[in-house]
Scaffold this motif. Structure first.
Motif, PDB file in Angstrom:
ATOM      1  N   GLN A 102       0.857  -1.183   0.000  1.00 35.91           N
ATOM      2  CA  GLN A 102       0.000   0.000   0.000  1.00 35.91           C
ATOM      3  C   GLN A 102       0.893   1.234   0.000  1.00 35.91           C
ATOM      4  OE1 GLN A 102      -2.412   0.474   3.558  1.00 35.91           O
ATOM      5  NE2 GLN A 102      -4.052   1.424   2.378  1.00 35.91           N
ATOM      6  N   ALA A 103       0.548   2.243  -0.799  1.00 35.48           N
ATOM      7  CA  ALA A 103       1.350   3.457  -0.919  1.00 35.48           C
ATOM      8  C   ALA A 103       0.616   4.654  -0.315  1.00 35.48           C
ATOM      9  CB  ALA A 103       1.673   3.724  -2.389  1.00 35.48           C
ATOM     10  N   ARG A 104       1.410   5.678   0.037  1.00 40.32           N
ATOM     11  CA  ARG A 104       0.862   6.868   0.692  1.00 40.32           C
ATOM     12  C   ARG A 104       1.482   8.114   0.074  1.00 40.32           C
ATOM     13  NH1 ARG A 104       2.816   7.239   6.716  1.00 40.32           N
ATOM     14  NH2 ARG A 104       4.616   8.233   5.760  1.00 40.32           N
ATOM     15  N   ASP A 105       0.701   9.201   0.046  1.00 40.29           N
ATOM     16  CA  ASP A 105       1.281  10.509  -0.259  1.00 40.29           C
ATOM     17  C   ASP A 105       0.990  11.463   0.900  1.00 40.29           C
ATOM     18  OD1 ASP A 105      -1.077  12.152  -0.706  1.00 40.29           O
ATOM     19  OD2 ASP A 105      -1.236  11.343  -2.719  1.00 40.29           O
ATOM     20  N   ASN A 106       1.702  12.561   0.934  1.00 44.94           N
ATOM     21  CA  ASN A 106       1.620  13.449   2.085  1.00 44.94           C
ATOM     22  C   ASN A 106       0.373  14.327   2.118  1.00 44.94           C
ATOM     23  OD1 ASN A 106       2.579  15.052  -0.073  1.00 44.94           O
ATOM     24  ND2 ASN A 106       3.608  16.446   1.318  1.00 44.94           N
ATOM     25  N   ILE A 107      -0.483  14.240   1.117  1.00 43.87           N
ATOM     26  CA  ILE A 107      -1.746  14.988   1.103  1.00 43.87           C
ATOM     27  C   ILE A 107      -2.926  14.063   1.375  1.00 43.87           C
ATOM     28  CG2 ILE A 107      -3.346  16.344  -0.321  1.00 43.87           C
ATOM     29  CD1 ILE A 107      -0.886  17.928   0.393  1.00 43.87           C
ATOM     30  N   SER A 108      -3.022  12.971   0.621  1.00 45.82           N
ATOM     31  CA  SER A 108      -4.194  12.091   0.692  1.00 45.82           C
ATOM     32  C   SER A 108      -4.072  10.977   1.717  1.00 45.82           C
ATOM     33  CB  SER A 108      -4.436  11.455  -0.685  1.00 45.82           C
ATOM     34  OG  SER A 108      -4.566  12.448  -1.665  1.00 45.82           O
ATOM     35  N   GLY A 109      -2.863  10.716   2.211  1.00 40.14           N
ATOM     36  CA  GLY A 109      -2.666   9.604   3.142  1.00 40.14           C
ATOM     37  C   GLY A 109      -2.566   8.287   2.388  1.00 40.14           C
ATOM     38  N   TRP A 110      -2.890   7.199   3.081  1.00 43.45           N
ATOM     39  CA  TRP A 110      -2.784   5.867   2.472  1.00 43.45           C
ATOM     40  C   TRP A 110      -3.809   5.708   1.364  1.00 43.45           C
ATOM     41  CZ3 TRP A 110       1.491   3.464   3.208  1.00 43.45           C
ATOM     42  CH2 TRP A 110       2.188   3.618   4.409  1.00 43.45           C
ATOM     43  N   GLY A 111      -3.356   5.219   0.217  1.00 38.84           N
ATOM     44  CA  GLY A 111      -4.239   4.983  -0.917  1.00 38.84           C
ATOM     45  C   GLY A 111      -5.141   3.780  -0.681  1.00 38.84           C
ATOM     46  N   SER A 112      -6.218   3.708  -1.417  1.00 43.64           N
ATOM     47  CA  SER A 112      -7.150   2.581  -1.269  1.00 43.64           C
ATOM     48  C   SER A 112      -6.633   1.317  -1.965  1.00 43.64           C
ATOM     49  CB  SER A 112      -8.526   2.954  -1.821  1.00 43.64           C
ATOM     50  OG  SER A 112      -8.423   3.308  -3.188  1.00 43.64           O
ATOM     51  N   GLU A 113      -5.722   1.471  -2.930  1.00 40.54           N
ATOM     52  CA  GLU A 113      -5.167   0.310  -3.636  1.00 40.54           C
ATOM     53  C   GLU A 113      -4.212  -0.448  -2.719  1.00 40.54           C
ATOM     54  OE1 GLU A 113      -2.378  -0.870  -7.480  1.00 40.54           O
ATOM     55  OE2 GLU A 113      -2.299   1.162  -6.705  1.00 40.54           O
ATOM     56  N   ILE A 114      -4.441  -1.749  -2.614  1.00 42.60           N
ATOM     57  CA  ILE A 114      -3.495  -2.642  -1.955  1.00 42.60           C
ATOM     58  C   ILE A 114      -3.184  -3.744  -2.956  1.00 42.60           C
ATOM     59  CG2 ILE A 114      -3.084  -4.237  -0.052  1.00 42.60           C
ATOM     60  CD1 ILE A 114      -4.948  -2.535   1.656  1.00 42.60           C
ATOM     61  N   LYS A 115      -1.956  -3.698  -3.469  1.00 40.76           N
ATOM     62  CA  LYS A 115      -1.541  -4.686  -4.475  1.00 40.76           C
ATOM     63  C   LYS A 115      -1.144  -5.967  -3.756  1.00 40.76           C
ATOM     64  CE  LYS A 115       1.265  -5.169  -8.560  1.00 40.76           C
ATOM     65  NZ  LYS A 115       0.625  -4.654  -9.740  1.00 40.76           N
ATOM     66  N   ARG A 116      -1.801  -7.059  -4.093  1.00 36.22           N
ATOM     67  CA  ARG A 116      -1.538  -8.349  -3.459  1.00 36.22           C
ATOM     68  C   ARG A 116      -0.384  -9.061  -4.160  1.00 36.22           C
ATOM     69  NH1 ARG A 116      -7.370 -10.356  -1.311  1.00 36.22           N
ATOM     70  NH2 ARG A 116      -6.167 -12.200  -0.801  1.00 36.22           N
ATOM     71  N   ILE A 117       0.512  -9.631  -3.328  1.00 30.25           N
ATOM     72  CA  ILE A 117       1.708 -10.278  -3.828  1.00 30.25           C
ATOM     73  C   ILE A 117       1.785 -11.686  -3.252  1.00 30.25           C
ATOM     74  CG2 ILE A 117       4.253 -10.177  -3.860  1.00 30.25           C
ATOM     75  CD1 ILE A 117       2.790  -7.840  -5.287  1.00 30.25           C
ATOM     76  N   GLN A 118       1.978 -12.666  -4.125  1.00 31.93           N
ATOM     77  CA  GLN A 118       2.201 -14.054  -3.691  1.00 31.93           C
ATOM     78  C   GLN A 118       3.638 -14.211  -3.251  1.00 31.93           C
ATOM     79  OE1 GLN A 118      -0.051 -16.722  -3.576  1.00 31.93           O
ATOM     80  NE2 GLN A 118      -1.576 -15.126  -3.961  1.00 31.93           N
ATOM     81  N   LEU A 119       3.846 -14.817  -2.103  1.00 32.02           N
ATOM     82  CA  LEU A 119       5.202 -15.084  -1.605  1.00 32.02           C
ATOM     83  C   LEU A 119       5.585 -16.492  -1.999  1.00 32.02           C
ATOM     84  CD1 LEU A 119       4.851 -13.482   1.934  1.00 32.02           C
ATOM     85  CD2 LEU A 119       5.817 -12.455  -0.143  1.00 32.02           C
ATOM     86  N   ARG A 120       6.688 -16.646  -2.669  1.00 30.60           N
ATOM     87  CA  ARG A 120       7.121 -17.968  -3.150  1.00 30.60           C
ATOM     88  C   ARG A 120       8.524 -18.250  -2.714  1.00 30.60           C
ATOM     89  NH1 ARG A 120       3.823 -18.173  -8.652  1.00 30.60           N
ATOM     90  NH2 ARG A 120       2.377 -16.632  -7.980  1.00 30.60           N
TER      91      ARG A 120
END
Length: 120
Positions: A102-120
């Motif tokens: 999840q990414a953040r900027d200093n105006i909007s805060g944490w973005g709603s996108e959470i990119k899911r990653i498989q751990l292998r």
């Protein structure tokens, strides 16, 4: 009077532009395990305009949204888009096979996108 109306209109426009600015976009994630810890390389794209508005962090979260690792970004990347930054030493609980970024900027805060990653 006319000058005051123009000034008020301009201030309203600029403030609404900042409020509705896009969150950082997660372009790519690479994860690798080393011993008991994980390292993540995350590529972000964001319309950084300088210190007033920039992508300032990303984090690794479990599927319940609990933070597992945080990478603060110390400065704007106005002339480096997209950009990649790394975080190592992230401890992932045993048996966990997927995390989110999840990414953040200093105006909007944490973005709603959470990119899911498989751990292998």
């Amino acid at each position: 009077m006319f000058t005051r109306i123009i000034s008020s209109t301009l201030a309203l426009f600029l403030s609404s532009t900042l409020v509705f600015a896009d969150s950082p976009k997660i372009e790519n994630v690479a994860a690798r395990k080393s011993g008991n810890y994980w390292s993540f390389d995350v590529t972000l794209k964001h319309g950084d305009t300088g210190w007033d508005h920039y992508a300032d962090a990303w984090r690794v979260v479990d599927l319940d949204g609990n933070e597992l690792g945080l990478r603060n970004l110390a400065h704007p990347h106005t002339n480096e888009q997209p950009f990649t930054r790394s975080l190592s030493g992230v401890e992932i609980p045993a048996g966990m096979t997927e995390v989110g970024i999840q990414a953040r900027d200093n105006i909007s805060g944490w973005g709603s996108e959470i990119k899911r990653i498989q751990l292998r």
